[in-house]
Structure formats: structure tokens, C-alpha cells
Design an enzyme around this catalytic site. Structure first.
Site, short mmCIF file in Angstrom:
data_model
loop_
_atom_site.label_atom_id
_atom_site.label_comp_id
_atom_site.label_asym_id
_atom_site.label_seq_id
_atom_site.Cartn_x
_atom_site.Cartn_y
_atom_site.Cartn_z
N LYS B 31 -4.83 -18.91 -7.39
CA LYS B 31 -4.16 -20.18 -7.13
C LYS B 31 -4.90 -21.33 -7.80
CE LYS B 31 -2.56 -20.64 -2.98
NZ LYS B 31 -3.01 -20.41 -1.59
N MET B 113 -6.64 -16.29 5.36
CA MET B 113 -6.53 -17.48 6.19
C MET B 113 -5.33 -18.34 5.79
SD MET B 113 -9.29 -20.53 6.62
CE MET B 113 -8.39 -21.72 5.64
N HIS B 462 4.71 21.19 -3.27
CA HIS B 462 5.57 22.00 -4.13
C HIS B 462 6.95 21.37 -4.26
CE1 HIS B 462 8.55 25.26 -4.74
NE2 HIS B 462 7.66 25.68 -5.63
#
Lengths: 883, 883
Positions: B31, B113, B462
Site C-alpha cells: 500500500k 490490523m 488415483h
């Protein structure tokens, strides 16, 4: 004599004996090279003169079908030189030169062409021989033998046809023995043989000695591709493209009366190694008579009485040859009218006992250095000195043969189950476990048994591996035995045996008998002790043992192990009294319940470790944390289903418990258990198991330290590591638990990892930073690197692979250098780069195999670890590797 | 602004937005770095000013518990610079500077947070805000929100306690909504919160903005070690030691009336990729309101009507950011009283369809080169474009979830056995096979089924492997399903299903439903076609497909496969009509009988190969000779025992046959079939099997050549080779049989080997001399290099290994570079050294995994081969790898 070598042509196909040497074995064959060597070393005239036609000529013959262009001329030159040297002429009607023609390849091949003797005889020269020897019958007997031998060996006239002619003649003459045939009869027989020869081959019997020689040479070449030779090579892994040499030598005659003889002489006793010549001889006989066993031979010692001078000369030559070859010699000789001729020498094959005795004496006599002396020993054969064996004097009938899978002999009552073996052992009854094959849960019985016998599987089967690890004699894959566990019988042909019947096995030979044959217990004799002490001086590689119980540890120390390189903690859970506790641990519904079960195992493990530490008195003890998948400790699904069906009918109280066990077994079932939930994967899924084990290790370490003067040298080993983080997690677990017990890494114990997966080899540098040691688990590394399941391959694939020459030996016996070896070298380099102080060892089965030990020494490992009984072998092999 | 950087101290913990850039993501968080980039790129003032506290400060805080000495001073300086830039003062009683404080790590972490907004408000500054905004209620609402947020987020006061106070107040005041609270009420609430704060924390609520900032910063740091963040990192494999940055930014307000708004904007349609901005906004609202979904948002297009100028500016900025980042952008913006502010930008996550559309448009618009455009695509996600899916518009109830194991959706009647599936298919009934797990003998049913659903196993089971290989949708390990095959029921909670009941699965999501949900069939849309054609221009790596039947081969070609890299001949024997013939071959008592059985299989194999060759029209077709162990074609021992017991009671005529089969099954049983009698080992033990296969291959090659214009490009592949001699023996077999059919190696066909064992990698140089190609079987190479049984590991170990961070992904999905990758590189080097003209490919599952494809390109392979449905993905990934 170098001038005699054809210089017009780049390739020399014929070497006079005087021009060759023992280093030329590949070109001249073993026999030819040794004749050359003797010619150069011994007094002139002791070796009858001759020459060798090279293997290269044979190879060219094989590839072209013809013969090398230069060969005929070179051969004629060689014969001319031979004639000049001995003063006789080939085909001479006075005193003709007679020759023997023999095949001789790089390695001794008993399946090859026989010898042709007396080559050079013909209608004209036979009289010369008669005159020269003043013995007409001798001359004509030699001639008819030559024609007979040539017809059969060189041209393939069937021996039956020849024998039929002899029989007819004897009938006509009214005699019984060949020796009763007079000169006239022999003349007639010779003529008859020639007629047969003509009828069978379409050719007139060759009277020209050069023609005889030419045909004999090609026949020797062709014998290399004969069925007998090919199948011998297949069995003995001898390459087809070696070819054979042809040895041509002047004939000498041991059958010229009482001052003549033929014999074989060893430079020392061929059974004990005692420093006196030994062997056999026959007066007035040819060499074939000595080995054929037709007449009773005399012991060589008697030659001293009969012909003292020749004996003294022979004894001197034997000593001289030992000096030349640096090894005990096996020779053939002929005495012709009092004169000694040496016809062959080679290093003597001998049993382990003689090999050890020779090595010690050779050093004491100043013949060899210690390193040279040890190099003369076949380390793998030393096995025979370390295990009980059938009394060599005992007579017994062999019931059947199996694969000799773990050496030594054992005798006892037949027990079909581990339970029966344990019960019998409690009553001090010796037992031999007899089963189609064995599984992990049978191991409790191995402890109780004297030996193990199976009808299925080979040297790498479970039974063989565990038996070798425990030093129990074992014969595997005895397919003549039909073992019916339900009926409680073993059928071998018409013999039917039941539980409790006596059986004896020899794991060194594969013999099985039901006679009460006496066993002899081996001890390390003083000569072997001496060899081992020298080996210890010479070797740089350490030797440890794989041992799980104090008894094995003590035995290993007795054999000179310098520590325990692998203690498999799971074997401690196989004992009969511990299996229920182990099962309770596995059946636990949650971690809490599992911890309770583990608490009960803890004191047992601690006691185990204390026993090991005490036995090793401060030497390193490497303890591997639990490795096998948990389902190995439970019964199989099929067994449980059977049991459950039965319980539902007759023991309803057991049903719930069995159902629960079945469910757990199904949960734990794996398609490929070898590649499944085992090793540190268990430690990561169930850390509480490793925590218990580490607690036991630490408490035992402290207890023994406090109780005895020897602080244990404890090494904790994490198995089956792939990833750096697996290792750091497990190391953290060890350190945490150890700290809780007041013990410090690097001081009170060390931590290491098994290197047993190809990935671990690739990332060894990263792994090394976290540990004090690596131990190569070459069994599992072989399984993964080659994609070979040890349990599955040996019985099906391996035999075929060996017969198809894809491999020469099982990769589980001798390390696969190209594949597994490359991975090991990568990991050694990575390990030392990541941690220069790292200790590197190997604890796979290969640690006890001499060829593999040589590899491990080259690869730079610090020690090998093997089963206790192989420790002395490993010490010798390590010394050889250091040389 | 470089002067602003603290030069007294070597370490700079605080960066103004103007001083950072997007390259500094590790230090400033995603950010923060993007805010810096936007600040530098966009018009001044568009990005509200601010600064970033670095991750390094957080890391230091984590390791010391304290904070870097220089931080407080640097923070104060940064605030001072910010005040100067925006002309407001922190805590000012007139027009205070308000800040947001956010966490921001290198990668987006939703578990971190929350944001603290309006930091800087206090009893003194709140009035300033009221005056500056002329909105007292706004100011006090902001203040009480700040106190509330600070108390909860920074100091951990429980949200329930805060909510309780609000509820009490509303009750006292007789109002229902927060918005009904007047200024007085908000004042009271703020005071109440502060009392609660004091009671809970023991501290007075900080009125000093610097103190607020300090506490908020440390709280962000500590949030990195909070439970939510730690568990998020664990799940997403984010290292603990990265730390988080703290982004501090001037507040802007989208809730200042009708000329204000908050919104999210994508530079293009986030679902379709259409080249128009898209997104949502809310007038008179803050950002949280847009994402919380409390109020109904408006579509971004409407902003053009509402605030045309701001919209135009936003659209321009979005275009500009696309240019900067070279990718579609996902942004947050606020318009405060008509003025646009950009608060965040990042590359837009988007579905495959949008990713493809963007790539094509970006090239056409000149924004990106083809290579750049293709690099923006998540190749692995393209899967979604290639399989039928549930109609996105359909509503349905999810019955249960399983592991999405093979993509695509399927719907049909429940079939519990292969037999039932085959029978249903014959009546044109769509079925989904539902079983606890599947085995080789179930594969016949896979052909017949639309999808496969199991209650056990994972992505490497499988069922999953075979389904992916065949392009059948598959959901595995749906443990909520209790499948009782005996009872013929599936129970999920209270729902009980029977054979024939409708079920639908989505193998891309793991969803299971019993609703009759519509399926939508995917087609490759034109944009995807364009991307693929560019990928083909760019890539150097060839792309082939693994296909065993003509239908798969045709599909593969449709997806652009350039050949078949692996045809597993054994799959041809799994078909229901062939199993009896295959079993007869296995049950043969001797070679002669086996040859008779093989004669019957020969025309079927030949027809199979003809079909493949015709489908591929001259492209390479690599045919692997029989690989799996023979017992895979027989029933299991437990099944046979059950059957036998039943037959003994009710079908005495079947007993003898069943007993014989049981005996053979026992003979063939292996402890570790993966490491047993398979691959070329079968060819060596039973050459007649390979002889039949090679005959069929050669005859098919000739028949198709004669019939069609395309001479087949036939490649015969020997599996599981370890030893050079295995390879030469098998090559000789191929050449001999081919010559018998009049075909010549190197002209009519080539011969190669699988490289799938670590040993083969080590000796690749020797192997290479004998063959024209290598194909890496990375599935088996992973199994052996890591000692991991694919069948056993995924359900037990792998989940734990991922959660313990030992591995980040299954080594069967993405190649293990350090281990398996090292072996591959060794073999590539060896292969090229041994045969410079050798062709190198890979045919393991990894051939369709983008990360693995990147590795194969680096390692220098010539092509990858993968299941048909992954061919387009491989083409894109190969282009990315070439970039």
C-alpha cells in the site's frame, strides 16, 4: 630375443615365452603370461620352451571367421625358433619336437577346450620318438593317444566312437586293460582312429605337424565360442569379447620310468597355510593322471624321500615364485628322468584360514609388507572364520539346498511360528524357525531361534536381512521344501517333517540336513588376530557395528567394533513382551491416550539404551529414532479378517477389539509402505513418539554416566529426511526434550541425520549445517535411486537381471557405483561444504561388503557400520582400501 | 525532498510519499509503495500527503520489543513536514490535521490490523474540525468514532463493551439508529468511551496527537504478531520475518454532502475485462461504507452523470495508472466537496476471462507488448475457461464440499461401480462414479462416466490423477459423504442417496449438489484464441498432450497440442471389453499360452494406435510400452478371498478358476508395487508382451501411412530404465520386431526412454547414446527422489507438511526444484553430452503446471506434455517462461 618379434607387421600375434611377462595377462592369457614370467625368472631350461598365440588373434578370428593374415608366417617363425632352441625338429624322424597346445584366457575357465598333447607325432616321426626314448610301446601309445585326442578335441569326433573301437580291439585281443595292448595293437588302433577320423570329418588325418598346429590353433579359438565356454562365462560374468590365447610348449614326460613323475605343488599347505610345500605327485605318470584320480597319488612330502635333489630344487623354486608373485603359489611340475620342469604357476586359491596364516607368515618372513600381505586376503571369504560351522569331520546327508543367506550353522527343533520359537526358548530348547517367508512380527522369534530357514526369497529377503543383522544363520529360498503352516508339516520329496523335528542348516553353504550333525564353534585364531591388528594400523576408515541389543553390542566390541553406527530402536518393540505395549500405543485414539501408552514403553527403552551404553563403554552409539511404518507392528488385514470371522463364530467377546484393530489397520494400510508414513514423517505426525524415545535416550545417557566411569557417546539420528525443515523441526524436538532432561547438544549428545533419499543427497549442503553427522542409509538409497523394492525384486527380477548381464551382483549386496555411488559422492561433497567438521558414515548393509567398503573409502567417508559378524571383514577391507 | 531524509542516522525509518516508489514494496509495504508511486506520478494534491514507517522498524520492534531509537525523532520530523505541506497543524484547535494510520505489508493481508481514522482529534481539536467543516455533528461523530476505533483497535477494548454503551445510550434517548444521535448524545458517548478506555487499560485516553500516533504505530507493529495475522500467514505461506509497514496519510472526507463520495474503481470491467472503468461508489459516505455493504452502492458509470468532471479526471488517472503499472488497476478514491483524491491502487485480481480480454486489448491499445500482456495472465487460472461449469446464473444448494481435483462440472446418476457406469453409458445415461476411492480396475468406468466423486484421497489420489489425465471433472476427499458400497447408499447428514439418484459436482470448486443445476459448456473465446496465438509466437518450448485414445488426441489437437508426448498403452487394456483378454494373458501358464492371448490383444492395440495416428495427422506420437505391474489388472487378494468363499457355497463351478486366479495374484503380489515388477522390467521378464506392442505400433504406422497422406511420426518409449543394458536390450527388441515388420529405426520410427529414476539421471550420458529422445517422467521421479508414494502421502502427510511449512505445495503438483529439479538438470546435461541431437521432453503431471513449465524451460527441455485440457495453459506458461 626381441629380434624374434615380427617387425614387418605392426601386430605381433605370437610371443616366445622369453618375450612375455605376467603383466601381459590380457594378451597372453593367465597360463601363458605366467609361463613367460617363469621363463624369465627361473634357471634356463626349467620351463620347457614354447610360445603363446595372443588373444588378439582369437578376437580377430571371432570377428572375421578367418585368421589374421600374418599369423601363419609368425607361427612358422616361432616353431623355427623353438626348434633351434631345443635342438629338435618338428616331425623329425629321429628325435622329433613334440608340443602341447592349450587354451588359456585372461581368467581360468575350466569349461574351455582340453589340452592336445604330443602334437608333432606322425607316421614318420613316431619311429624317431621310439628310437630317441628307446621305448617303442611308449612311442606308439603316445601316438595313438595323440590321434585320439586330436580327433576328439580338435575335430569333434565323438568320444563314444573312439571308446567303441578300443573296446572292440580289446575284445578281439582278449585283453582287459589299455596297458595290456602291445605295440602291434597300438599300431592297429592308430590306423583305426585315422579311418574313423576320415569317415567322420571327410579329411585325411594330418601328418604334417604344421597342419596339425594350424588346426589345433583354430580349434582352440573356436572353443571360446563353444557351448560349455559360453555358459561358463555367462555364469561367471566373463565378457565374450576377451577371447582366448593359445599356449604351445615343448612336451616333457613324467611317464618315463621311476626317475620321472608328474605332480602339483603348493608353496604352502593349501588348507592351513602352514609354511611347508604341499601337493601330490605320481611316479611314472603324466599330469592328467594326477588330477584324474585314477591312481592314488603320493603326498608331496614323500617326494623328498623319492627324489631328494629334485625336491630341493622344487622347494627353492616355490620360494622364489612366492617372492616373484608376492603370494602363495599353486604349480604343476614334471620330473623327466630326474630333471625338474615347471609347467604352470598361479596364485593359490585357499580357504580363509590359510589366507590369514599366509599373510602373517609372509610378513614375518620378510616376504611381504603388512599392507601387501593383507592385500592377498579375500576379505569376503573371512566370513567362514567367524561363525559356527558343521564339523568338517561330520558325515551327513543333505536333505535340500537353499540360498546361503546369513553365514554359520544352526541346529534345533523346527518351529513354525515366532510364538513357538519363543515358547521353546523359554524351555531352553534350541529351535530353527521354518517358514515360507518372514515378516516384521516374526522378529520376536528370531531372537529366540538359533537359525532361520525359508522356502521363499533370496539374500535380500526380510529373513536374510534381519538374520544377517542379528548374526543368526539363515538359509533362504529352499524351494524344495513344501511348508504347509496349516498342516504343520514340511515335505521334501518323500520326507515329511513336523514341528519339533530336528533340522540343521548351514547358512554359509545353503545345506539343509535332518542328521544330528555336530557344530563347531569358531574363534578368532591368533593369526587372524594378528591380521586384524595390522589392518587396524593400516586403515583410515573407522568400523562400527549395527546392533540393537547389548548382546550384539558386546559381540561387536569383541570383533573390534569402534562404536555402534546404527541402533534400530524399532527392534526393541518387536520383542514378545513389548508388542502389546507397542500395539496399545498404535491403537491409541488420541494423543493423550498415546502418551499414556508411550509412558509404559519409556522405561523399557531406557533400559535398552542403558544396556547398549554400558556395553560400549564410552564408544559412539548412534541411535536411530523410530523408522518403520506403524502398521508393521500390527497383524495384516487378511489375518485380521480370518481372525474376525473365527471370533464371530466362537469368541464373540473378541469381536469388538478385532474390529477396532481392523479399522486401524485399514487406516494405516499403504500401497507402498517403503515410500509411506515412516522415518521422520512419523516424528512429524506423532512427535510424542520421538519425545518418548529422546527422553529414554537422555535418561539412559545420564544414568550410565553417573553409574559407570564411561560417559556414553550418544548420537541421536533422524531417519528419512528430505527437507531441511523436517530436520530442523526434529532437531528442535530433540534439543527441547534433551534440555528438559538437563542435557546439552554437542556436549552430552550429538544430532545427525540418515542420508537415504536421493533428494537428501541433492540438498546435503543445506542439511549439513544443522547436524554433527550424516549416516548413509544405502539400503533405502538403493531402493529409491533404483526404484527397486528390496522385498520384491530379489526373488523375481534380480536372478533374471544377473543372467541377462544387466547387473553382475545384487545392488543390495555391493553398492551400485554409477547410480547410488554418484548420489553418495554428491552428498559427501555437499555435506563437507555445508559443515567442514561433519562426520560421515554408512550404516546400510553395504557397510560390511569389501567392494563397497573400497568405494566408501574412495568417497571419503569416516566410518562404515555393519552387522557385528562382519566387523572383522570390514576392518580387513578397510585396510585394503587404504592401500 | 531527499533533504527530508534523516542523514544523521544511517537507517531511515520514515519515508515521505514523495520519496518512495513502487519498487520499495519490501520496505514500505504494498500500500505504502503504491501511494508513493501515485504521489510521484499523478498531479500534485491528488494523493493526500503522508508518509510510511518502514517494515524495518517493525522488524526491529519484533526482535527487541522496543522501538528503534531514531524512530520518535524521525516521526516528529515527518509530521512537521506534513503539517507544512498541507498547511494544517496536528491537534490544532482551528483546522486540525487529521490522519489515517494503516498497516501494510509486502503482500496484502486481510487478517491484519484495521485502520485507525481521524487520528489527531482531541477535546481541543474537535471544535476546530467543527468550525472548519461548519458541521458540529460531523465533527463529534468523527471524534466518537475515533475514540471508539482507537480504544478497540489500538488498545484492545472489547467491541462488545463499546456496542453495549451505544445501545444503552440509544435506549435512554429513545432512538433506534446511530444517525439519530445528536451532538449532545455524541459528546456523552465520547466521554463514556473514554471512561471505558480508562477502566479497561488503566490509562487516560491520549489527548496528545503525537502520543496517539506513537501508540497507533506500536499497535500496528504488534498486530503483525497477532493471532489473526499469524494464522493468515501460516495459511498463505508468508514469512513471519517480513514485518509490516505503517502508512500515515492525511484524512479526506467523502461524507461531506452531495458533492462528496467514496468509491472503488477498476480501470476495466473486473469481471469481463471490457475496456471501461467499473466499480461502485456511495455519495456522502466514507470508504468503509462502500465495502461494508450496509448501503446499496451505485455503479461507477453513474458517477459520470453525478460528478462528470471528477469522473473524467478519475478515468484519466486510471488510464495513467495502467500505463505506469502495465496492468489493470484496482483503486480506492474519495471525492471531497468535488475534489478527487486517490487513496490506493494495485493490480486488479480478475477472473481468467477478464485477464485474457485485458491482455488482448492492452496489446491492441499499444499499452503493452505481447510478451508483457501475456505476463499479466495467471496461467493456472485459465483452467476455468476450458471446462464445463455450473451455469453462473443457476441457484442450487451445496450438499457438501470436497477437494477440487480435476476441473469442470459434471452431472449424472450415481454409479457405485465401473460396471454400473459402463452399463449406464451403454443406455446413454450420464453417470457420476461415486466411490470411497478408486483403483486401476475402476478406470473402465472413468471412460463411461461424466465425473468422479470420492470421499477419500486428495489431489494426488488415483481418482484425481486419472480424472485429470482424461479431462473428467473430479471432486475427491469429500469426507462428509459416508459411502456404503455394500448397502448401496451415500449418507450426508440426514440425506440418503441411492444408485441412480442425481448428483452434480464442480471439480473447479469442490462443490457437490443434488439439485439439477444447469451446466454451461465452455468454448475458447476469440480473445483467448488471440492470446494463444501470441503465446505460440513467443514460446520456444513445444507443447504436447498426454492422450491414450483418439478422442483425447483430437481434443488435444483442438487445444493446440503439437503431438502426443505420452500414450499410456495400459489404459487401452482397462476398457471393459479388453480386461478379460488382458487377464487371460496374465493368467497364461507359459510363454506359448501367453503368446496366444497376446495375439488376441494385438489387433485391438493396432486399431488403438491407428486411431491415434490418424487423429494426430503426422504429428509426433510417443507410445510408452506397458508400464504398470501386471497385478493391477487382476482383482485384489481380499476380493478374491471373499469371492472364493462365496463361490464355494453357491457356485462350485467357479472355484477352480478363482483358486487359480488367487494363486497368480499371490504370486504377483508385491510389498511396494511402485518399486516392483513394472516398466521395462516387464519387458525383460516377458519380452513377448513388448513384442506384441511393437508389432501393433509398426503395423499401425504402416497402415495409416498407406491409407492417409500423413506418415505417422511414431516414437516408441521404454519406461523405467535404470541400466544401459536394460535400454539396449529393449531397443534391440524394438528394432528386431520393427525390422520383421519392414520398418527402420530413425526413418519410420524413433526410440527413446523415460527418465524417471534417480539412477537414470545419474547415468543419462550413457543412456543418451542409444536413443533419439528422453522423456522425463517427473511423477515417478518425484516418488523415488523423495521416497514419497503418491498414493499414500497426499491424504496423510502432505496436509501436515504444508501446515508445518515443510513444503508450500505438493511436489506432485509443482516440481520440487531443489531435489527433483537437480536430478533433471543432471540428466539434461548428461543427455546432451551423450547425444547432442537428443530430444528432451517431460510427460509427468508437472508438464501442465505453469511454475514447473518455467523450470523446464530454464532446464533446457524441448517440450512439455500434459493432459489435453491443460495444453492451452501450458502454451501460455511456455510463452511466459520464454519472456
Amino acid at each position: 630375443m626381441m629380434a624374434a618379434i615380427d617387425t614387418k607387421n605392426a601386430v605381433n600375434y605370437v610371443y616366445d615365452f622369453a618375450d612375455g611377462s605376467r603383466e601381459m595377462r590380457d594378451l597372453l592369457g593367465g597360463k601363458g603370461a605366467n609361463l613367460c614370467e617363469m621363463t624369465r625368472r627361473l634357471e634356463p631350461g626349467v620351463v620347457p620352451a614354447g610360445f603363446v598365440i595372443t588373444t588378439a588373434a582369437c578376437v580377430e578370428h571371432m570377428s572375421t571367421g578367418g585368421e589374421p593374415e600374418a599369423l601363419a608366417a609368425q607361427l612358422a617363425d616361432a616353431v623355427a625358433r623353438l626348434e633351434a632352441r631345443v635342438g629338435r625338429r618338428f616331425g623329425d624322424s629321429d628325435d622329433p619336437l613334440l608340443l602341447s597346445v592349450r587354451s588359456g584366457s585372461r581368467e581360468s575357465m575350466p569349461g574351455m577346450m582340453d589340452t592336445v598333447l604330443n602334437l608333432g607325432l606322425s607316421d614318420s616321426s613316431v619311429d624317431g620318438l621310439a628310437r630317441a626314448t628307446a621305448n617303442e610301446r611308449f612311442a606308439w601309445d603316445s601316438y595313438r593317444r595323440f590321434v585320439q585326442m586330436f580327433a576328439n578335441v580338435v575335430r569333434g569326433v565323438p568320444v563314444e566312437q573312439i571308446e567303441a573301437e578300443i573296446a572292440q580291439l580289446k575284445t578281439r585281443r582278449g585283453v582287459h586293460l589299455d596297458t595290456e595292448l602291445d605295440v602291434e595293437a597300438l599300431r592297429e588302433l592308430t590306423a583305426t582312429f585315422k579311418r574313423v577320423f576320415h569317415a567322420q570329418t571327410g579329411d585325411v588325418f594330418p601328418e604334417d605337424p604344421a597342419d596339425q598346429m594350424h588346426q589345433a590353433t583354430l580349434a582352440v579359438f573356436d572353443s571360446w565360442s563353444g557351448d560349455r565356454a559360453v555358459s561358463y562365462r555367462r555364469i561367471n560374468h566373463i565378457p565374450d569379447d576377451w577371447g582366448t590365447a593359445v599356449t604351445v610348449q615343448q612336451m616333457v614326460f613324467g611317464n618315463k620310468g621311476d626317475d620321472s613323475c608328474s605332480g602339483v605343488a603348493f608353496s604352502r599347505d593349501e588348507l592351513t597355510g602352514a609354511p611347508e610345500p604341499s601337493g601330490d605327485f605320481l611316479v611314472d605318470a603324466q599330469g592328467e593322471d594326477v588330477v584324474s584320480g585314477v591312481r592314488n597319488t603320493q603326498e608331496l612330502a614323500q617326494l623328498r624321500e623319492v627324489m631328494p635333489e629334485a625336491y630341493a630344487q622344487l622347494a627353492g623354486i616355490l620360494r622364489q615364485l612366492e617372492g616373484v608373485y608376492g603370494d602363495m603359489q599353486d604349480t604343476e611340475f614334471t620330473i623327466e628322468e630326474g630333471r625338474l620342469y615347471m609347467l604352470q604357476t598361479r596364485n593359490a586359491k585357499r580357504p580363509a584360514q590359510a589366507a590369514v596364516r599366509f599373510a602373517v607368515d609372509a610378513v614375518n618372513e620378510g616376504l611381504l609388507t603388512k599392507a601387501q600381505a593383507i592385500a592377498t586376503i579375500d576379505a569376503a571369504a573371512l566370513d567362514a572364520l567367524l561363525h559356527p560351522t558343521f564339523d568338517p569331520a561330520a558325515k551327513f546327508a543333505v536333505l535340500a539346498h537353499g540360498v546361503p543367506a546369513s553365514p554359520g550353522a544352526a541346529k534345533g527343533a523346527i518351529a513354525f511360528t515366532a510364538k513357538a520359537a519363543v515358547a521353546a526358548a523359554e524351555h531352553h530348547v534350541d529351535v530353527v524357525i521354518v517358514r515360507p517367508f518372514t515378516e516384521a512380527e516374526d522378529v520376536a522369534g528370531f531372537f529366540a531361534a538359533k537359525g532361520i530357514l525359508t522356502s521363499e526369497g533370496g539374500k535380500a529377503s526380510h529373513a536374510a536381512l534381519v538374520a544377517r543383522g542379528m548374526g543368526r544363520p539363515c538359509v533362504c529360498g529352499a524351494s524344495e521344501l513344501h511348508i504347509d503352516l496349516d498342516a504343520g508339516t514340511v515335505r521334501v520329496g518323500d520326507t515329511i517333517l513336523h514341528e519339533g523335528d530336528l533340522i540343521a542348516i548351514n547358512g554359509s553353504t545353503g545345506e539343509i540336513t535332518i542328521d544330528d550333525v555336530a557344530l563347531v564353534h569358531a574363534e578368532i585364531d591368533p593369526h587372524f588376530e594378528t591380521v586384524l591388528s595390522w589392518a587396524d594400523e593400516l586403515r583410515t576408515l573407522g568400523v562400527r557395528a549395527n546392533a540393537d541389543v547389548p548382546e550384539d553390542a558386546r559381540r561387536a566390541r569383541g570383533f573390534g567394533a569402534e562404536g555402534i553406527g546404527l541402533c534400530r530402536t524399532e527392534h526393541m518393540f518387536m520383542a514378545a513382551d513389548r508388542q502389546p505395549k507397542m500395539r496399545a500405543m498404535i491403537m491409541a485414539d488420541d494423543v493423550a491416550e498415546r502418551r499414556v501408552a508411550l509412558e509404559r514403553l519409556l522405561p523399557l527403552q531406557q533400559a535398552d539404551f542403558e544396556g547398549l551404553f554400558e556395553a560400549m563403554e564410552g564408544l559412539p552409539v548412534t541411535i536411530r529414532l523410530l523408522d518403520p511404518p506403524l502398521h508393521e507392528f500390527l497383524p495384516s488385514e487378511i489375518e485380521l479378517l480370518d481372525d474376525l470371522r473365527e471370533a464371530r463364530q466362537h469368541r464373540p467377546g473378541d469381536v469388538a477389539d478385532l474390529e477396532r484393530t481392523l479399522e486401524r489397520v485399514k487406516e494405516l494400510a499403504e500401497t507402498n509402505p517403503m515410500l509411506g508414513t515412516r522415518g521422520c514423517r512419523l516424528g512429524i505426525l506423532h512427535p510424542e513418539i520421538y519425545e518418548m524415545q529422546v527422553t529414554a535416550i537422555m535418561r539412559a545417557t545420564r544414568a550410565v554416566r553417573e553409574r559407570s566411569g564411561h560417559a556414553p557417546h550418544t548420537e541421536v539420528m533422524i531417519p528419512l529426511v528430505n527437507y531441511e525443515r523436517e530436520l530442523t523441526m526434529m532437531r528442535e524436538l530433540v534439543v527441547r526434550v534433551a534440555e528438559h532432561e538437563g542435557m546439552r547438544q554437542g556436549v552430552d549428545y550429538t544430532v545427525g541425520t540418515m542420508i537415504e533419499l536421493p533428494r537428501a543427497c541433492a540438498v546435503a549442503q543445506h542439511l549439513a549445517a544443522h547436524v554433527e553427522f550424516f549416516s548413509f542409509g544405502t539400503n533405502d538409497l538403493t531402493q529409491t535411486a533404483l526404484g527397486f523394492s528390496r522385498d520384491d525384486i530379489e526373488s523375481t527380477i534380480l536372478a533374471r537381471y544377473i543372467s541377462e548381464k544387466i547387473v553382475s551382483r545384487s545392488p543390495f549386496e555391493t553398492i551400485d557405483r554409477d547410480g547410488v555411488g554418484t548420489l553418495v559422492r554428491t552428498a559427501v561433497a555437499g555435506g563437507r561444504a555445508g559443515n567442514p567438521r561433519i562426520e560421515l558414515g554408512v550404516c546400510g548393509e553395504h557397510g560390511g561388503d569389501p567392494d563397497s567398503i573400497r568405494f566408501f573409502a574412495e568417497a571419503g567417508l569416516d566410518y562404515v557400520s555393519c552387522s557385528p559378524f562382519r566387523v572383522p571383514i570390514a576392518r580387513v577391507a578397510a585396510a585394503q582400501a587404504a592401500g
